[in-house]
Enzyme design. Sequence first.
Site, PDB file in Angstrom:
ATOM      1  CG  ASP A 119      -2.176   0.834   0.982  1.00 30.80           C
ATOM      2  OD1 ASP A 119      -3.259   0.255   0.800  1.00 30.80           O
ATOM      3  OD2 ASP A 119      -2.055   2.091   0.935  1.00 30.80           O
ATOM      4  CE  LYS A 141      -5.389   0.702   4.347  1.00 33.59           C
ATOM      5  NZ  LYS A 141      -5.999   0.940   3.039  1.00 33.59           N
ATOM      6  CD  GLU A 188     -13.353 -10.795  -3.367  1.00 31.39           C
ATOM      7  OE1 GLU A 188     -12.167 -11.098  -3.541  1.00 31.39           O
ATOM      8  OE2 GLU A 188     -14.194 -11.574  -2.868  1.00 31.39           O
ATOM      9  CG  PHE A 189     -18.497 -12.686  -6.611  1.00 29.48           C
ATOM     10  CD1 PHE A 189     -19.389 -11.968  -7.399  1.00 29.48           C
ATOM     11  CD2 PHE A 189     -17.538 -13.449  -7.236  1.00 29.48           C
ATOM     12  CE1 PHE A 189     -19.320 -12.023  -8.785  1.00 29.48           C
ATOM     13  CE2 PHE A 189     -17.450 -13.514  -8.620  1.00 29.48           C
ATOM     14  CZ  PHE A 189     -18.347 -12.809  -9.403  1.00 29.48           C
ATOM     15  CE  LYS A 232     -18.134  -6.991  -8.055  1.00 27.46           C
ATOM     16  NZ  LYS A 232     -18.156  -7.506  -6.711  1.00 27.46           N
ATOM     17  N   GLY A 251     -36.830  -1.663   1.775  1.00 25.41           N
ATOM     18  CA  GLY A 251     -36.298  -0.774   2.808  1.00 25.41           C
ATOM     19  C   GLY A 251     -36.037   0.615   2.271  1.00 25.41           C
ATOM     20  CB  CYS A 309     -20.635  -2.864  -4.385  1.00 31.17           C
ATOM     21  SG  CYS A 309     -19.190  -3.122  -3.360  1.00 31.17           S
ATOM     22  CE  LYS A 343     -17.084   1.089  -7.188  1.00 34.92           C
ATOM     23  NZ  LYS A 343     -16.471   0.191  -8.175  1.00 34.92           N
ATOM     24  NE  ARG A 353     -16.767   3.231   0.422  1.00 34.82           N
ATOM     25  CZ  ARG A 353     -15.845   2.367  -0.012  1.00 34.82           C
ATOM     26  NH1 ARG A 353     -15.255   2.572  -1.156  1.00 34.82           N
ATOM     27  NH2 ARG A 353     -15.544   1.313   0.704  1.00 34.82           N
TER      28      ARG A 353
HETATM   29  C1  UGA Z   1     -22.358  -6.238  -2.455  1.00 31.87           C
HETATM   30  C2  UGA Z   1     -22.670  -7.688  -2.903  1.00 31.87           C
HETATM   31  O1  UGA Z   1     -23.633  -8.273  -2.026  1.00 31.87           O
HETATM   32  C3  UGA Z   1     -21.389  -8.553  -2.910  1.00 31.87           C
HETATM   33  O2  UGA Z   1     -21.689  -9.835  -3.433  1.00 31.87           O
HETATM   34  C4  UGA Z   1     -20.345  -7.872  -3.790  1.00 31.87           C
HETATM   35  O3  UGA Z   1     -19.128  -8.601  -3.849  1.00 31.87           O
HETATM   36  C5  UGA Z   1     -20.064  -6.486  -3.227  1.00 31.87           C
HETATM   37  O4  UGA Z   1     -21.297  -5.727  -3.267  1.00 31.87           O
HETATM   38  C6  UGA Z   1     -19.004  -5.822  -4.079  1.00 31.87           C
HETATM   39  O5  UGA Z   1     -19.227  -5.598  -5.271  1.00 31.87           O
HETATM   40  O6  UGA Z   1     -17.876  -5.612  -3.599  1.00 31.87           O
HETATM   41  P1  UGA Z   1     -22.128  -5.008  -0.086  1.00 31.87           P
HETATM   42  O7  UGA Z   1     -22.236  -3.733  -0.854  1.00 31.87           O
HETATM   43  O8  UGA Z   1     -21.034  -5.142   0.917  1.00 31.87           O
HETATM   44  O9  UGA Z   1     -21.958  -6.263  -1.088  1.00 31.87           O
HETATM   45  O10 UGA Z   1     -23.465  -5.207   0.727  1.00 31.87           O
HETATM   46  P2  UGA Z   1     -24.865  -5.974   0.589  1.00 31.87           P
HETATM   47  O11 UGA Z   1     -25.035  -6.831   1.770  1.00 31.87           O
HETATM   48  O12 UGA Z   1     -25.031  -6.586  -0.737  1.00 31.87           O
HETATM   49  O13 UGA Z   1     -25.878  -4.758   0.761  1.00 31.87           O
HETATM   50  C7  UGA Z   1     -25.926  -3.676  -0.187  1.00 31.87           C
HETATM   51  C8  UGA Z   1     -27.092  -2.770   0.129  1.00 31.87           C
HETATM   52  O14 UGA Z   1     -28.325  -3.390  -0.180  1.00 31.87           O
HETATM   53  C9  UGA Z   1     -27.189  -2.363   1.605  1.00 31.87           C
HETATM   54  O15 UGA Z   1     -27.472  -0.972   1.686  1.00 31.87           O
HETATM   55  C10 UGA Z   1     -28.345  -3.172   2.145  1.00 31.87           C
HETATM   56  O16 UGA Z   1     -29.007  -2.562   3.212  1.00 31.87           O
HETATM   57  C11 UGA Z   1     -29.236  -3.248   0.907  1.00 31.87           C
HETATM   58  N1  UGA Z   1     -30.161  -4.407   0.908  1.00 31.87           N
HETATM   59  C12 UGA Z   1     -29.680  -5.675   0.872  1.00 31.87           C
HETATM   60  C13 UGA Z   1     -31.521  -4.186   0.938  1.00 31.87           C
HETATM   61  O17 UGA Z   1     -32.002  -3.036   0.968  1.00 31.87           O
HETATM   62  N2  UGA Z   1     -32.382  -5.266   0.915  1.00 31.87           N
HETATM   63  C14 UGA Z   1     -31.921  -6.537   0.869  1.00 31.87           C
HETATM   64  O18 UGA Z   1     -32.761  -7.468   0.849  1.00 31.87           O
HETATM   65  C15 UGA Z   1     -30.549  -6.757   0.866  1.00 31.87           C
END
Ligand code: UGA
Length: 461
Positions: free
Chosen positions: A31, A36, A152-153, A205, A254, A261, A264, A328
Site C-alpha cells: 500500500d 496504514k 470479487e464477490f 461481476k 427498505g 458497490c 457505483k 458510502r
Molecule cells: C455487495 C454484494 O452483495 C457482494 O456480493 C459484492 O461482492 C459487493 O457488493 C461488491 O461488489 O464488492 P455489499 O455492498 O457489501 O456487497 O453489501 P450488501 O449486503 O449486498 O448490501 C448492499 C445494500 O443493499 C445495503 O445498503 C443493504 O441494506 C441493501 N439491501 C440488501 C436491501 O435493501 N435489501 C436486501 O434485501 C438486501
Amino acid sequence: MFKIAVAGTGYVGLVAGVCFAEMGHQVKCVDVDEEKVQMMKTGVSPIYEEGLQELMVKNYAAGRLEYTTDYQYAYQDADAIFIGVGTPEKEDGAADLSYIATVARQIAENVEKDCLIVVKSTVPVGTNDKIDQFVKDFKAENVHIEVASNPEFLAQGSAVRNTLEAERIVIGTESKWAEDRLRAIYAPFHLPIVSVNRRSAEMIKYASNDFLALKISYMNDIANLCELVGADVQDVAQGMSFDERIGSKFLNAGIGFGGSCFPKDTKALNYLAEQNNYELKTVRAAIDVNKDQKTKLFNKASNRLITFSGLKVAVLGLTFKPGTDDLREAPSLANVSLLLEQGADIYAYDPVGIDNFSKVFPEGRISKGSITYVGDPKEALEGSNVCFLLTEWGNIKEIMPIEFARLMSTPLVYDGRNIHELEAMEEAGVEYHSIGRNAVIRKVQKVTQEKQGSVEVATSY
Ligand code: UGA
C-alpha cells in the site's frame, strides 16, 4: 505454494491477501500509505471486518504475511500479483482507472520473472485487455506477463467468510498458462471454479451486482405499491420466497441500497451501455427507484410534520448496513442533510459509524439545525419528537416498542428497515411508519415544538 503480492489493502486487497496467507501462500501486501502499513504490522486492521484482525495477527506471526510500501520488493519475484485498488466513479458514471494504471506500470517495470497479474478490482468490460496491452508495452523483454480477471464477490461485514467459503471463484483468462496458474493458486480453497474468458468474467461481476440491486429496487417498487393498495410487502416477499427460482434472499424492501458497490456498479453498467449506444432500461430503473427510495420516509415525515424546525430527531443507524463502518452512499447521509436543512436538532447514534459520520457532519450547529452524537440509542430517544431507524444493527433492533413510547416525547417512528411488528408498535402506542406495510396508525396527537410553541399535526392519513 506461491509467492503472491497484493496491490491495495482496502476491503478487496487486504481480505484477499490475508486469506491467501491463511491458505498457505507467501503473501506481500502493498500500500502507498506508510501509516496504514505500520498499523497493519502492529496487528491492527484498518477496516472493521469480522475475523480479519485475528487472521492478520495469526498469519503475520507465522511469517506468511508481510505489509510494505516498497512495491519493487513485493513485485520483483512474485508468481502472481493481485490488484485490489479502488476504481472510484467519475462524475459521468465512468470508472476512474488511474490507480489500476499506476499499479500496472509499476508491476511491468519491476517484475523479474514470469508473472500473472490478476485484477480483482471491479473494472468495466474490456479493461483487462487494455491492461494486458499496457503491461506488455512496459515490461522487460525476457519476462512473460499475462493479465487475468478474478472478480470479487465478498460483502462487507462478512468478507472473510465470503472469501474462505465463496460460492464460486470466477476466473477470466486468455491462455491455458494463466488458467492453470490461477487454478493452482485457488486449489487449497477447495471451492467451485468458473473459468471463462476475461470479458465474460468482468461482465459476471457487474451482472451479478446489478441483478441484486435490481432485485432490491424491484421489492422497493412493489413495497410502495403495497402501501397504496393495502398489501404487506413482508408477507408478499415471504410468499414469493418459496419459489426456488426467486429465492428468499435480497427480498427485503427498505430505505434503498447503499455501499460502495451497488450504487457505483449500476451507474457503471448503465454508462457502459450508453457508450455502446444501448439503453439498459432495467438497470436504469433500479437506479431511479433507489434514488427516490432513500428519501421516501423523510418525505412522509415532512408531510406529516410540516417542518422539523425545533424538533428533537433521533437518528439510529448511520452506516449503509450493519457490520461495517462504511458510510458510502448510506441513506443516512441524504436524510440527515435534509433534516438539518429543515432545522432539526438531530441526536445520532451508531455503534461504529460515528467517527466517519462526524467527519462529514461535525458535531454542533449545521445549516438550520444541529447534530449531537450519543453513545447509547436510548440517549438519542430520550425526549425526542421523531425517530428515524436507518440501519438494522442488533442493539437498534433490540429496542422494545414500549421503550419508544416511554422515552420519546412524542413516539413517532419512521423505520427504513421494517424492524418492528406493526401490532406491537400499535399496542405500545407508537405512531409507526415503515416501508410497504399498512399499519393501523394510532396517531400521536401533538408534536411539541419547543422553539415555536405547539403545532397540531396533520390528522388525515
Ligand atoms: C455487495 C454484494 O452483495 C457482494 O456480493 C459484492 O461482492 C459487493 O457488493 C461488491 O461488489 O464488492 P455489499 O455492498 O457489501 O456487497 O453489501 P450488501 O449486503 O449486498 O448490501 C448492499 C445494500 O443493499 C445495503 O445498503 C443493504 O441494506 C441493501 N439491501 C440488501 C436491501 O435493501 N435489501 C436486501 O434485501 C438486501
